[in-house]
Every structure is written in structure tokens, then in C-alpha cells.
Design a protein around this motif. Structure first.
Motif, PDB file in Angstrom:
ATOM      1  N   LEU A   1      11.590 -37.495   4.567  1.00  0.00           N
ATOM      2  CA  LEU A   1      11.501 -38.303   5.784  1.00  0.00           C
ATOM      3  C   LEU A   1      11.223 -39.761   5.453  1.00  0.00           C
ATOM      4  N   ARG A   2      10.290 -39.991   4.529  1.00  0.00           N
ATOM      5  CA  ARG A   2       9.921 -41.365   4.167  1.00  0.00           C
ATOM      6  C   ARG A   2      11.099 -42.093   3.519  1.00  0.00           C
ATOM      7  N   LYS A   3      11.779 -41.392   2.620  1.00  0.00           N
ATOM      8  CA  LYS A   3      12.905 -42.012   1.915  1.00  0.00           C
ATOM      9  C   LYS A   3      14.026 -42.366   2.889  1.00  0.00           C
ATOM     10  N   ARG A   4      14.314 -41.454   3.808  1.00  0.00           N
ATOM     11  CA  ARG A   4      15.395 -41.677   4.763  1.00  0.00           C
ATOM     12  C   ARG A   4      15.033 -42.792   5.746  1.00  0.00           C
ATOM     13  N   ALA A   5      13.793 -42.775   6.244  1.00  0.00           N
ATOM     14  CA  ALA A   5      13.374 -43.807   7.190  1.00  0.00           C
ATOM     15  C   ALA A   5      13.373 -45.183   6.547  1.00  0.00           C
TER      16      ALA A   5
ATOM     17  N   ALA B   1      18.684 -27.012   1.476  1.00  0.00           N
ATOM     18  CA  ALA B   1      18.332 -28.031   0.486  1.00  0.00           C
ATOM     19  C   ALA B   1      19.560 -28.450  -0.320  1.00  0.00           C
ATOM     20  N   ILE B   2      20.430 -27.490  -0.628  1.00  0.00           N
ATOM     21  CA  ILE B   2      21.633 -27.792  -1.418  1.00  0.00           C
ATOM     22  C   ILE B   2      22.597 -28.682  -0.639  1.00  0.00           C
ATOM     23  N   PHE B   3      22.808 -28.360   0.634  1.00  0.00           N
ATOM     24  CA  PHE B   3      23.847 -29.037   1.406  1.00  0.00           C
ATOM     25  C   PHE B   3      23.341 -30.203   2.261  1.00  0.00           C
ATOM     26  N   TRP B   4      21.986 -30.278   2.499  1.00  0.00           N
ATOM     27  CA  TRP B   4      21.507 -31.326   3.397  1.00  0.00           C
ATOM     28  C   TRP B   4      20.642 -32.362   2.699  1.00  0.00           C
ATOM     29  N   VAL B   5      19.767 -31.928   1.809  1.00  0.00           N
ATOM     30  CA  VAL B   5      18.854 -32.874   1.158  1.00  0.00           C
ATOM     31  C   VAL B   5      19.628 -33.689   0.124  1.00  0.00           C
ATOM     32  N   PRO B   6      19.539 -35.016   0.165  1.00  0.00           N
ATOM     33  CA  PRO B   6      20.260 -35.854  -0.800  1.00  0.00           C
ATOM     34  C   PRO B   6      19.848 -35.543  -2.236  1.00  0.00           C
ATOM     35  N   LYS B   7      20.814 -35.706  -3.146  1.00  0.00           N
ATOM     36  CA  LYS B   7      20.517 -35.463  -4.551  1.00  0.00           C
ATOM     37  C   LYS B   7      19.501 -36.478  -5.053  1.00  0.00           C
ATOM     38  N   ASP B   8      18.645 -36.012  -5.957  1.00  0.00           N
ATOM     39  CA  ASP B   8      17.631 -36.894  -6.519  1.00  0.00           C
ATOM     40  C   ASP B   8      18.263 -37.892  -7.472  1.00  0.00           C
ATOM     41  N   THR B   9      17.602 -39.024  -7.628  1.00  0.00           N
ATOM     42  CA  THR B   9      18.121 -40.069  -8.502  1.00  0.00           C
ATOM     43  C   THR B   9      18.178 -39.581  -9.942  1.00  0.00           C
ATOM     44  N   PRO B  10      19.364 -39.623 -10.586  1.00  0.00           N
ATOM     45  CA  PRO B  10      19.451 -39.141 -11.971  1.00  0.00           C
ATOM     46  C   PRO B  10      18.733 -40.075 -12.932  1.00  0.00           C
ATOM     47  N   VAL B  11      18.262 -39.499 -14.037  1.00  0.00           N
ATOM     48  CA  VAL B  11      17.588 -40.277 -15.075  1.00  0.00           C
ATOM     49  C   VAL B  11      18.646 -40.900 -15.977  1.00  0.00           C
TER      50      VAL B  11
END
Length: 444
Positions: free
Chosen positions: A108-112, A169-179
Motif C-alpha cells: 500500500l505504501r509503495k503504491r500510494a 500475489a503472483i498476478f497482482w503484487v508488483p515484482k520486487d526490485t531485482p538486485v
């Protein structure tokens, strides 16, 4: 949101399964009680740890891992080996379900922030509303599942629920930032700090569950391990919990305190008042549960209509006042109290229950740095479960061997003190006034 309800589901379903599980293995209440305690202990310890993993490695990875752990635990719970085995399964469920709330808050925080929005009060209200609703239907759902399929069903139900969470989580949550380089590489994990935090909290909770003169060594051990934890965190380059920043951020500390105090009273009513209805007034389990229904209904309604970023301080004051009024009313409840009075009493506590989670969640969201939202949210839930365990200790000390009206009045006296303390803490919090002004200025 789907992952965030896994913990309240498992917290409530077990309430109606203790007796049939005990009958299956010939175990008494002393052993089956650990089926409840194991999840609370694992959750209280695991929430900030999992929250740290959210901050370091991303919400999506942690959600996928947590859902996978819950699925495995759900399968293991269907294997009827022993009560000890099921207690271990419940602990694993507690760890797996820890992922939902801190991950949801971080997403929520990241999206907002990406959209340039302020506090998503309506979404926070919906998050709290979903948990409140699950708490309402949990025992009823558990009873239906056990009637149709037996007690293993309360473990099996985690498989489809966690599976749905996994897919979402697979289809809705954005992928995490890759290292990609050293700049985006996660900071090292403070393993020693996590171990000392977990051990100190575990020993403290074990003492709180059964306090006594003979167990004071547990309290002394908890203090000693806690002191070691503080020393390590203050001398570690990348600590598990940045104590200096936490102490400097007094609004968050006050939010944790309010949450803990509020839920000490709320859980004391949820568990202690029902116990009195059954033993003190002689109502059946079904009727006692029905008499608690107004608390849940009012809580759901209060959470649904509190999705605003302004008026947080007023709502928190209402919470404290409602808890104080309800606690005072307990002193006058007895064997001849009318049914209408019993229903009205729990409705007052329901108002506080519905308002406190949304208001404190909004304050937490507003005051926490974005990069530590996961850890802050985990500690928020730890404060809540500490309140639950303290409440169970207070209930045991006030009732003794029988939940009669005299014991209920003792419980009411303790809750009056806790509620009054909450009112003082809330009323004296000048930070809430400043936050209200900033929010009004932002909206203007």
C-alpha cells in the motif's frame, strides 16, 4: 488483503476445535490450550522478523514464501499424529501467516507513494474490516467444517485460502526490485539481534502466560536477554530494529502502546466475558457466542465507516472512553442482569474494537518511514498480540478456578485501570493534534 486474513482465520477457527481434538487424542485442556498459545507466540515473535524481510527483500517474495509455508502446514495438520504435532503445526502456521499484514502495508505504501497519494484511509479501513469480518464468521465457519468433515478441516481450509493468496500475489503484487549492483543489494540481516529479540519475547510471554513467584526466574531471564538485545542493536551497523530511530519516533511508540492497551481490554472481553456467560450465567456455548455477536457486528460497522484520514485523535479518544464506560459497567453486571443489558454492554466494546485498529493503523502508516514499513507493521501486530497474552493472564488471575460474577467484577476493576491509562495516554498525545493539523493543511 487475502494474505492478511490468514492469521485471523487461524486465530478463530481453533476455538471450536479444542474439544474434538482433545477427545481424539485423550488430551485435557492443559495440552489443547497450547494449540492457541503456539500461534500467538509464533506470531508475536515472527511479525517484526517477517516485516524486516519485507523491507529487505520485497513484499512479493515474502508473500509467496508465507503462502507456501501455510499450504505445507495445512497439509501437515491433516495428519493425526498427536497434540504435540498439531501444536508444532500451529506454530508454523503462525510464522507463515505473519507475512500478510506487513506485506500488505508495504505494498500500500509503495503504491500510494508512486501515485503521489497521501494516506489511503479507505484501503486501510477495508484491511481492518476484512479482519473484523473474519473474526465474526470464524467460529461459525469452524463449527460447520468440523460438523461436515471433522477437526482436520480447520487445517485443510488453509490450503485453498493460501493457494488463492499465492495466485493473487503472483498476478497482482508488483515484482520486487531485482538486485543489480551494490546499491540495490539488500543490507545484511542482523541474525544475532533477531535471535535475542525472539528469545527475550518468548521467555517474557511464557512468564505472562502463567505468572507466579516460583517463575520469577523467567522474568529475570527475559530482562537479561532483553538487555543483551539492546546492547547488540546499539552496537550493530545494520540492526534488526533501529532502536535509536524508534526512540526518536515517539508517535510510533505511542501507537504501539495504544494498540497494546486497547487489545488488552478487547481480548479480555472476547475471552473472559464469554467464559463468564457460560460458567457464571449458565448459558450454552451457542447462546454465549450469540450474545457476543453485537460486539462483532458493531466492530465491523465502525471499521466500515471510519475510512477518513482526519479525526483520528477524536476516534482514539472515543475508543478509550468506550472501553472505560464498558469496563465500569462490568462492575454492575451480575447474575440477574437483563439480557438487553448484556447485549448493550458488548456493543460498547465493539465500537472501540472497530475504531481502534483503523485509527492506529492510519497513524502507523502516516508516521513510519517507507523503507521500514514492513518492520514497523510487524511490531504493530506484536504489540496487539502482547495485549492478547496479557489479557489471558489477567483473566486467569481474576477468575481462578471458576468464572463467577465476583471474578468478573475483579476483571472489570483491572480493565477500568487499563482503560483509564489508555485515555490519559491518548488525551495527552500532542503529536496526534499536530498530525491532524498537517493532514488538514495537506488536504486544503
Amino acid at each position: 488483503m487475502a494474505s492478511a486474513v490468514l492469521n485471523p482465520v487461524n486465530s478463530t477457527l481453533i476455538a471450536v476445535a479444542l474439544v474434538p481434538i482433545g477427545q481424539s487424542f485423550g488430551a485435557g485442556p492443559g495440552k489443547t490450550a497450547w494449540l492457541i498459545s503456539a500461534l500467538y507466540l509464533a506470531t508475536a515473535v515472527g511479525q517484526p522478523v517477517v516485516g524486516l524481510l519485507v523491507d529487505r527483500y520485497g513484499a512479493r517474495r515474502v508473500l509467496l514464501g508465507g503462502a507456501s509455508v501455510v499450504i505445507v502446514a495445512g497439509i501437515a495438520g491433516m495428519i493425526p499424529i498427536s497434540v504435540e504435532w498439531l501444536t508444532g503445526v500451529r506454530a508454523v502456521l503462525g510464522i507463515g501467516t505473519c507475512a500478510g499484514f506487513p506485506a500488505a502495508m508495504a505494498v500500500l505504501r509503495k503504491r500510494a507513494d508512486a501515485l503521489g497519494q497521501g494516506v489511503p484511509a479507505r484501503v486501510l479501513s477495508l484491511l481492518s474490516l476484512s479482519s473484523q469480518t473474519i473474526m465474526v464468521i470464524g467460529p461459525t465457519l469452524g463449527g460447520v467444517l468440523i460438523t461436515l468433515f471433522g477437526w482436520p478441516a480447520i487445517f485443510a481450509v488453509n490450503i485453498p485460502l493460501a493457494g488463492a493468496s499465492l495466485l493473487l500475489a503472483i498476478f497482482w503484487v508488483p515484482k520486487d526490485t531485482p538486485v543489480r549492483d551494490e546499491a540495490t543489494k539488500p543490507k545484511p540481516i542482523d541474525v544475532l539481534g533477531i535471535a535475542l529479540f525472539s528469545l527475550s519475547l518468548l521467555v517474557l510471554l511464557c512468564y505472562l502466560m502463567a505468572p507466579g513467584i516460583g517463575d520469577l526466574w523467567l522474568l529475570a531471564a527475559a530482562v537479561a536477554v532483553g538487555a543483551a538485545f539492546v546492547w547488540v542493536e546499539l552496537h550493530t551497523r545494520v540492526p534488526f530494529i533501529d532502536l535509536r530511530m524508534l526512540v526518536a519516533n515517539t508517535p510510533i511508540l505511542r501507537t504501539y502502546l495504544r494498540q497494546a492497551l486497547s487489545f488488552m481490554v478487547i481480548y479480555a472481553i472476547m475471552f473472559g466475558y464469554v467464559q463468564w456467560l457460560e460458567e457464571g450465567r449458565g448459558f450454552s456455548d451457542a447462546i454465549a457466542g450469540a450474545l457476543l455477536l453485537p460486539m462483532s457486528v458493531v466492530a465491523v460497522c465502525a471499521a466500515a465507516f471510519s475510512g477518513r484520514t482526519t479525526g483520528i485523535r477524536a476516534r482514539l479518544v472515543v475508543v478509550a472512553v468506550a472501553l472505560l464506560i464498558g469496563s465500569v459497567a462490568l462492575l454492575f453486571v451480575g447474575d440477574t442482569t437483563w439480557l438487553v443489558g448484556l447485549l448493550a454492554l458488548v456493543a460498547v466494546f465493539g465500537l472501540a474494537q472497530g475504531l481502534t485498529s483503523v485509527a492506529n493503523q492510519t497513524t502507523l502508516y502516516r508516521e513510519s518511514p517507507a523503507e521500514t514499513m514492513g518492520t514497523a507493521s510487524g511490531l504493530f501486530r506484536t504489540a496487539q498480540y502482547l495485549g492478547a497474552i496479557v489479557a489471558s493472564t489477567v483473566i486467569a488471575q481474576c477468575y481462578g478456578v471458576h468464572a463467577d460474577s465476583a471474578g468478573l467484577h475483579h476483571l472489570g476493576t483491572v480493565l477500568v485501570v487499563i482503560s483509564a491509562l489508555l485515555l490519559v495516554v491518548t488525551g495527552a498525545d500532542r503529536g496526534l493534534k499536530l498530525a491532524e493539523r498537517r493532514e488538514r493543511a495537506r488536504q486544503a
